[in-house]
Design a protein around this motif. Structure first.
Motif, PDB file in Angstrom:
ATOM      1  N   ASN A   1       1.585  -3.402   6.289  1.00  0.00           N
ATOM      2  CA  ASN A   1       1.450  -3.877   4.918  1.00  0.00           C
ATOM      3  C   ASN A   1       0.971  -2.785   3.957  1.00  0.00           C
ATOM      4  O   ASN A   1       0.706  -3.071   2.785  1.00  0.00           O
ATOM      5  CB  ASN A   1       0.491  -5.063   4.874  1.00  0.00           C
ATOM      6  CG  ASN A   1       1.067  -6.297   5.551  1.00  0.00           C
ATOM      7  OD1 ASN A   1       1.978  -6.941   5.041  1.00  0.00           O
ATOM      8  ND2 ASN A   1       0.529  -6.633   6.722  1.00  0.00           N
ATOM      9  N   ASN A   2       0.875  -1.554   4.469  1.00  0.00           N
ATOM     10  CA  ASN A   2       0.439  -0.428   3.641  1.00  0.00           C
ATOM     11  C   ASN A   2      -0.849  -0.767   2.885  1.00  0.00           C
ATOM     12  O   ASN A   2      -0.980  -0.506   1.681  1.00  0.00           O
ATOM     13  CB  ASN A   2       1.536  -0.031   2.641  1.00  0.00           C
ATOM     14  CG  ASN A   2       2.792   0.450   3.327  1.00  0.00           C
ATOM     15  OD1 ASN A   2       2.732   1.279   4.226  1.00  0.00           O
ATOM     16  ND2 ASN A   2       3.938  -0.085   2.931  1.00  0.00           N
TER      17      ASN A   2
ATOM     18  N   LEU B   1      -3.599 -13.825  11.900  1.00  0.00           N
ATOM     19  CA  LEU B   1      -4.211 -12.815  11.048  1.00  0.00           C
ATOM     20  C   LEU B   1      -3.292 -12.513   9.872  1.00  0.00           C
ATOM     21  O   LEU B   1      -2.067 -12.522  10.030  1.00  0.00           O
ATOM     22  CB  LEU B   1      -4.489 -11.507  11.801  1.00  0.00           C
ATOM     23  CG  LEU B   1      -5.548 -11.496  12.885  1.00  0.00           C
ATOM     24  CD1 LEU B   1      -4.944 -11.808  14.245  1.00  0.00           C
ATOM     25  CD2 LEU B   1      -6.263 -10.137  12.928  1.00  0.00           C
ATOM     26  N   PHE B   2      -3.891 -12.260   8.721  1.00  0.00           N
ATOM     27  CA  PHE B   2      -3.096 -11.814   7.577  1.00  0.00           C
ATOM     28  C   PHE B   2      -3.949 -10.926   6.681  1.00  0.00           C
ATOM     29  O   PHE B   2      -5.184 -10.941   6.741  1.00  0.00           O
ATOM     30  CB  PHE B   2      -2.518 -12.992   6.783  1.00  0.00           C
ATOM     31  CG  PHE B   2      -3.544 -13.965   6.240  1.00  0.00           C
ATOM     32  CD1 PHE B   2      -4.234 -13.705   5.064  1.00  0.00           C
ATOM     33  CD2 PHE B   2      -3.794 -15.157   6.903  1.00  0.00           C
ATOM     34  CE1 PHE B   2      -5.160 -14.597   4.559  1.00  0.00           C
ATOM     35  CE2 PHE B   2      -4.728 -16.066   6.408  1.00  0.00           C
ATOM     36  CZ  PHE B   2      -5.401 -15.792   5.233  1.00  0.00           C
ATOM     37  N   THR B   3      -3.276 -10.128   5.879  1.00  0.00           N
ATOM     38  CA  THR B   3      -3.950  -9.208   4.959  1.00  0.00           C
ATOM     39  C   THR B   3      -3.995  -9.798   3.555  1.00  0.00           C
ATOM     40  O   THR B   3      -3.166 -10.641   3.183  1.00  0.00           O
ATOM     41  CB  THR B   3      -3.226  -7.862   4.895  1.00  0.00           C
ATOM     42  OG1 THR B   3      -1.886  -8.083   4.426  1.00  0.00           O
ATOM     43  CG2 THR B   3      -3.186  -7.192   6.248  1.00  0.00           C
TER      44      THR B   3
ATOM     45  N   ILE C   1       3.601  -9.067   5.916  1.00  0.00           N
ATOM     46  CA  ILE C   1       3.733  -9.309   7.349  1.00  0.00           C
ATOM     47  C   ILE C   1       2.433  -9.887   7.878  1.00  0.00           C
ATOM     48  O   ILE C   1       1.348  -9.347   7.624  1.00  0.00           O
ATOM     49  CB  ILE C   1       4.079  -8.011   8.107  1.00  0.00           C
ATOM     50  CG1 ILE C   1       5.393  -7.419   7.586  1.00  0.00           C
ATOM     51  CG2 ILE C   1       4.166  -8.276   9.606  1.00  0.00           C
ATOM     52  CD1 ILE C   1       6.598  -8.332   7.750  1.00  0.00           C
ATOM     53  N   VAL C   2       2.540 -10.990   8.597  1.00  0.00           N
ATOM     54  CA  VAL C   2       1.372 -11.645   9.177  1.00  0.00           C
ATOM     55  C   VAL C   2       1.532 -11.706  10.695  1.00  0.00           C
ATOM     56  O   VAL C   2       2.629 -11.493  11.234  1.00  0.00           O
ATOM     57  CB  VAL C   2       1.183 -13.065   8.608  1.00  0.00           C
ATOM     58  CG1 VAL C   2       1.091 -13.023   7.089  1.00  0.00           C
ATOM     59  CG2 VAL C   2       2.327 -13.990   9.030  1.00  0.00           C
ATOM     60  N   TYR C   3       0.441 -11.987  11.366  1.00  0.00           N
ATOM     61  CA  TYR C   3       0.459 -12.089  12.830  1.00  0.00           C
ATOM     62  C   TYR C   3       0.196 -13.537  13.229  1.00  0.00           C
ATOM     63  O   TYR C   3      -0.788 -14.147  12.785  1.00  0.00           O
ATOM     64  CB  TYR C   3      -0.621 -11.188  13.429  1.00  0.00           C
ATOM     65  CG  TYR C   3      -0.726 -11.257  14.934  1.00  0.00           C
ATOM     66  CD1 TYR C   3      -0.033 -10.364  15.748  1.00  0.00           C
ATOM     67  CD2 TYR C   3      -1.519 -12.229  15.551  1.00  0.00           C
ATOM     68  CE1 TYR C   3      -0.132 -10.424  17.130  1.00  0.00           C
ATOM     69  CE2 TYR C   3      -1.625 -12.300  16.934  1.00  0.00           C
ATOM     70  CZ  TYR C   3      -0.929 -11.403  17.720  1.00  0.00           C
ATOM     71  OH  TYR C   3      -1.023 -11.474  19.087  1.00  0.00           O
ATOM     72  N   VAL C   4       1.081 -14.090  14.051  1.00  0.00           N
ATOM     73  CA  VAL C   4       0.909 -15.454  14.539  1.00  0.00           C
ATOM     74  C   VAL C   4       1.230 -15.505  16.028  1.00  0.00           C
ATOM     75  O   VAL C   4       2.384 -15.304  16.432  1.00  0.00           O
ATOM     76  CB  VAL C   4       1.818 -16.461  13.782  1.00  0.00           C
ATOM     77  CG1 VAL C   4       1.572 -17.880  14.307  1.00  0.00           C
ATOM     78  CG2 VAL C   4       1.572 -16.406  12.288  1.00  0.00           C
TER      79      VAL C   4
ATOM     80  N   GLU D   1       5.595 -13.560   6.037  1.00  0.00           N
ATOM     81  CA  GLU D   1       4.741 -14.729   5.831  1.00  0.00           C
ATOM     82  C   GLU D   1       5.530 -16.028   5.667  1.00  0.00           C
ATOM     83  O   GLU D   1       5.075 -17.095   6.122  1.00  0.00           O
ATOM     84  CB  GLU D   1       3.824 -14.536   4.636  1.00  0.00           C
ATOM     85  CG  GLU D   1       4.523 -14.315   3.305  1.00  0.00           C
ATOM     86  CD  GLU D   1       3.518 -14.145   2.181  1.00  0.00           C
ATOM     87  OE1 GLU D   1       2.901 -15.144   1.777  1.00  0.00           O
ATOM     88  OE2 GLU D   1       3.338 -13.007   1.707  1.00  0.00           O
ATOM     89  N   GLU D   2       6.716 -15.956   5.071  1.00  0.00           N
ATOM     90  CA  GLU D   2       7.482 -17.188   4.873  1.00  0.00           C
ATOM     91  C   GLU D   2       8.073 -17.713   6.185  1.00  0.00           C
ATOM     92  O   GLU D   2       8.518 -18.871   6.247  1.00  0.00           O
ATOM     93  CB  GLU D   2       8.599 -16.971   3.847  1.00  0.00           C
ATOM     94  CG  GLU D   2       9.612 -15.913   4.203  1.00  0.00           C
ATOM     95  CD  GLU D   2       9.227 -14.533   3.740  1.00  0.00           C
ATOM     96  OE1 GLU D   2      10.116 -13.649   3.754  1.00  0.00           O
ATOM     97  OE2 GLU D   2       8.058 -14.337   3.355  1.00  0.00           O
TER      98      GLU D   2
END
Length: 285
Positions: A82-83, A115-117, A4-7, A14-15
């Motif tokens: 994203n644990n 943001l992404f992990t 999971i990302v934040y946009v 993410e896809e």
């Protein structure tokens, strides 16, 4: 499960993440970024990264997308979704989307925030155990390296030049002196045990991990000199290392094919890494 990302206000797989083709980060590298480490599901030196982010935005006359509190909340939400227990969170702010023009877009253009992990091992790494090899290459970057921008093609090219020589990373050289690594600050330890690293200026990034490690070194009664040093001086050093938020303290065991000391990680680099990790685990929030 998909990451999971934040946009721009949304948490998405993410896809499904999308950004405008007119975003100035894409067209002009008109953006800044930060990378914050995560240990045991907690943020390492988050306040330092946010302070530097604000400085980068100010230097580029770029609006902030949200408050510091909101940014912290997004970081924590991404950790939860994203644990993430050990790894990093990448944050990028650009000037936003506008029709292509070298002039900045009109005031009020909404900045883009992504943001992404990255789930990765930070503590028990091969680089920390064995050390890394570096090669010297000319520093071909722009003149404001103190701003943490997304203009990373030049250091990427430098890293690939080093890899072509069989090294792990590059130490970039300008006017005869080492500036920094491609994504880290550079240090040597002289014969008398003095830790030397380049002084802060527009020539290098003002590393958050750098500041912490220098403080810890002084507290450990290690003599510190902030000044430029040459590659020849580095080759003659007792030991060397690099620091970065995503790798902490990594020993350097070889420079341009010349082994340092006995070719293994030096005691000062090892000790500073231990101290840094110990304190980070205590103070992470």
């Amino acid at each position: 499960m998909s990451r999971i990302v934040y946009v721009n206000g949304e948490y998405v797989p993410e896809e499904e993440a999308k950004i405008s083709v007119f975003d100035r980060g894409f067209l002009f590298a008109d953006g800044v970024y930060e990378v914050t480490s995560v240990l045991e599901g907690r943020l390492v030196d988050f306040a330092g990264h946010i302070t530097r982010l604000r400085r980068s935005l100010s230097e580029l006359e770029m609006a902030s997308p949200c408050t510091d509190e909101a940014l912290e909340a997004i970081h924590r939400e991404l950790i939860a979704r994203n644990n993430l227990t050990e790894g990093v969170i990448y944050l990028q702010v650009t000037r936003g989307a506008a029709d292509r023009d070298f002039a900045y877009p009109a005031e009020g253009t909404q900045p883009s925030l992504v943001l992404f992990t990255q789930d990765k091992t930070l503590i028990d790494t091969k680089a920390a155990r064995d050390g890394i090899k570096v090669a010297s290459v000319p520093d071909i970057r722009w003149g404001r390296r103190d701003i943490k921008t997304v203009q990373l093609l030049a250091p990427s090219m430098c890293k690939m030049a080093a890899k072509a020589q069989g090294a792990d990373d590059a130490w970039m050289v300008e006017d005869g002196f080492v500036t920094e690594g491609t994504s880290n600050n550079a240090y040597i330890v002289t014969g008398d045990g003095t830790l030397v690293t380049r002084n802060l200026s527009n020539a290098i990034l003002h590393g958050i991990t750098r500041a912490a490690v220098l403080r810890m070194a002084r507290e450990a009664q290690i003599k510190v000199e902030e000044r430029p040093f040459t590659i020849d001086e580095a080759k003659a050093a007792r030991e060397a290392f690099v620091t970065a938020a995503s790798s902490f303290v990594n020993p350097v065991v070889e420079i341009d094919g010349v082994s340092l000391g006995d070719g293994t990680p030096g005691p000062i680099a090892r000790r500073l890494r231990e101290i840094y990790i110990e304190e980070s685990l205590k103070t992470a929030t």
